[in-house]
Design a protein around this motif. Structure first.
Motif, short mmCIF file in Angstrom:
data_model
loop_
_atom_site.label_atom_id
_atom_site.label_comp_id
_atom_site.label_asym_id
_atom_site.label_seq_id
_atom_site.Cartn_x
_atom_site.Cartn_y
_atom_site.Cartn_z
N PRO A 159 26.46 63.62 24.60
CA PRO A 159 27.61 63.22 23.77
C PRO A 159 27.16 62.71 22.40
CG PRO A 159 27.64 62.13 25.94
CD PRO A 159 26.28 62.71 25.74
N ILE A 160 27.89 63.11 21.36
CA ILE A 160 27.61 62.69 19.98
C ILE A 160 28.95 62.45 19.29
CG2 ILE A 160 26.52 63.37 17.80
CD1 ILE A 160 24.62 65.16 19.29
N PHE A 161 28.98 61.54 18.33
CA PHE A 161 30.19 61.34 17.53
C PHE A 161 30.57 62.65 16.84
CE2 PHE A 161 28.75 56.82 17.40
CZ PHE A 161 29.91 56.24 17.89
N HIS A 162 31.85 62.81 16.57
CA HIS A 162 32.32 63.99 15.83
C HIS A 162 31.90 63.87 14.37
CE1 HIS A 162 34.97 67.03 14.15
NE2 HIS A 162 35.19 67.46 15.38
N PRO A 163 31.42 64.95 13.75
CA PRO A 163 31.01 64.87 12.34
C PRO A 163 32.10 64.32 11.41
CG PRO A 163 30.25 66.91 13.28
CD PRO A 163 31.11 66.26 14.32
N ALA A 164 33.36 64.61 11.71
CA ALA A 164 34.44 64.12 10.84
C ALA A 164 34.50 62.60 10.82
CB ALA A 164 35.78 64.69 11.31
N ALA A 165 34.11 61.96 11.93
CA ALA A 165 34.15 60.50 12.01
C ALA A 165 33.16 59.88 11.04
CB ALA A 165 33.85 60.03 13.43
N ALA A 166 32.07 60.57 10.78
CA ALA A 166 31.01 60.02 9.92
C ALA A 166 31.34 60.15 8.44
CB ALA A 166 29.69 60.71 10.20
N LEU A 167 32.33 60.96 8.11
CA LEU A 167 32.68 61.14 6.70
C LEU A 167 33.24 59.85 6.11
CD1 LEU A 167 34.34 64.68 6.80
CD2 LEU A 167 31.98 64.09 6.19
N TYR A 168 33.73 58.96 6.99
CA TYR A 168 34.35 57.71 6.51
C TYR A 168 33.67 56.47 7.07
CZ TYR A 168 37.82 61.35 5.82
OH TYR A 168 38.43 62.52 5.47
N ASP A 169 32.59 56.65 7.82
CA ASP A 169 31.96 55.52 8.49
C ASP A 169 30.44 55.70 8.45
OD1 ASP A 169 30.92 53.65 10.30
OD2 ASP A 169 32.67 53.76 11.61
N SER A 170 29.76 54.91 7.60
CA SER A 170 28.32 55.08 7.42
C SER A 170 27.53 54.76 8.69
CB SER A 170 27.82 54.21 6.26
OG SER A 170 28.11 52.85 6.52
N LYS A 171 28.04 53.84 9.52
CA LYS A 171 27.34 53.52 10.78
C LYS A 171 27.35 54.72 11.71
CE LYS A 171 28.15 48.53 10.69
NZ LYS A 171 28.86 47.40 11.30
N LYS A 172 28.47 55.41 11.76
CA LYS A 172 28.54 56.60 12.62
C LYS A 172 27.67 57.71 12.05
CE LYS A 172 32.86 55.75 14.94
NZ LYS A 172 34.26 55.58 14.68
N ARG A 173 27.56 57.76 10.74
CA ARG A 173 26.70 58.77 10.10
C ARG A 173 25.25 58.57 10.54
NH1 ARG A 173 27.86 61.92 5.57
NH2 ARG A 173 26.02 62.91 4.70
N GLU A 174 24.79 57.34 10.51
CA GLU A 174 23.42 57.04 10.94
C GLU A 174 23.23 57.40 12.41
OE1 GLU A 174 20.30 53.26 11.20
OE2 GLU A 174 22.26 53.00 10.25
N ALA A 175 24.22 57.04 13.24
CA ALA A 175 24.14 57.36 14.67
C ALA A 175 24.11 58.87 14.90
CB ALA A 175 25.31 56.72 15.42
N LEU A 176 24.96 59.59 14.18
CA LEU A 176 25.01 61.04 14.31
C LEU A 176 23.67 61.68 13.98
CD1 LEU A 176 28.46 62.09 12.86
CD2 LEU A 176 27.35 63.25 14.74
N GLU A 177 23.09 61.26 12.87
CA GLU A 177 21.84 61.87 12.45
C GLU A 177 20.70 61.54 13.42
OE1 GLU A 177 21.50 60.75 8.31
OE2 GLU A 177 23.27 61.96 7.78
#
Length: 196
Positions: free
Chosen positions: A156-174
């Motif tokens: 499971p991974i966060f949806h890429p769209a969620a990271a467009l507005y949330d830098s913490k999710k962006r770091e987690a996604l990457e």
């Protein structure tokens, strides 16, 4: 056991089942299954949005560009994966689908997993993670941890769209896509990565 060799157009016809689904009347879901039928990785997204419906492709626009970047972190391209969008109907008022509605979608997604026969299923976002794992545990707790659904490895991974507005999710996604690449062997372990 060898995977069945089915032309992609025929595969799409099998799994693009909206026109056969009683929930699809008046709904907009049309995107279902695109990519390499021999892929080791099946990516299960959320429902396609309006642009996806219009263009007949999953992950277009900003989220699509970001998904391409994330796949590159894992050492993958879209040509290395098969993308399936969960048939998450958008009823009037955009309410969430009821459990009995989701249950009607299950055979079509199951058909994709059997046809693709992936090594890994990557679930993007809360809906697809709960859908595949049949759990109420959310993506915030499950992301980046290897799970099991029958014989499939599920990541499971966060949806890429969620990271467009949330830098913490962006770091987690990457980070999670980097881990996925390590699990697949398409990216060397972090210790072996060159330092800047």
């Amino acid at each position: 056991m060898s995977k069945p060799h089915i032309p992609l157009d025929e595969l799409r016809a099998q799994v693009a089942a909206c026109h056969r689904c009683p929930l699809a009347d008046g709904r907009t879901q049309t995107v279902f299954g695109v990519g390499d039928p021999e892929a080791r990785v099946l990516i299960v997204g959320e429902a396609p949005g309006k642009n996806e419906d219009l263009q007949g492709e999953p992950f277009v626009g900003a989220a699509g560009k970001y998904l391409d970047e994330l796949l590159a972190i894992a050492g993958l391209t879209r040509g290395d994966v098969f993308i399936a969008n969960v048939l998450k109907c958008r009823p009037p008022g955009n309410r969430d689908p009821r459990p009995e509605e989701i249950e009607l979608c299950t055979p079509f997604l199951r058909e994709q997993t059997r046809t693709i026969d992936p090594e890994f299923i990557v679930t993007l976002g809360n809906f697809s993670t709960k859908f595949i794992l049949k759990t109420e545990v959310g993506i915030t707790r499950l992301h980046g941890t290897l799970q099991r659904a029958g014989r499939f490895k599920v990541f499971p991974i966060f949806h890429p769209a969620a990271a467009l507005y949330d830098s913490k999710k962006r770091e987690a996604l990457e980070n999670d896509f980097a881990t996925l690449g390590e699990l697949l062997g398409t990216r060397p372990p972090a210790a072996a990565q060159p330092t800047a």
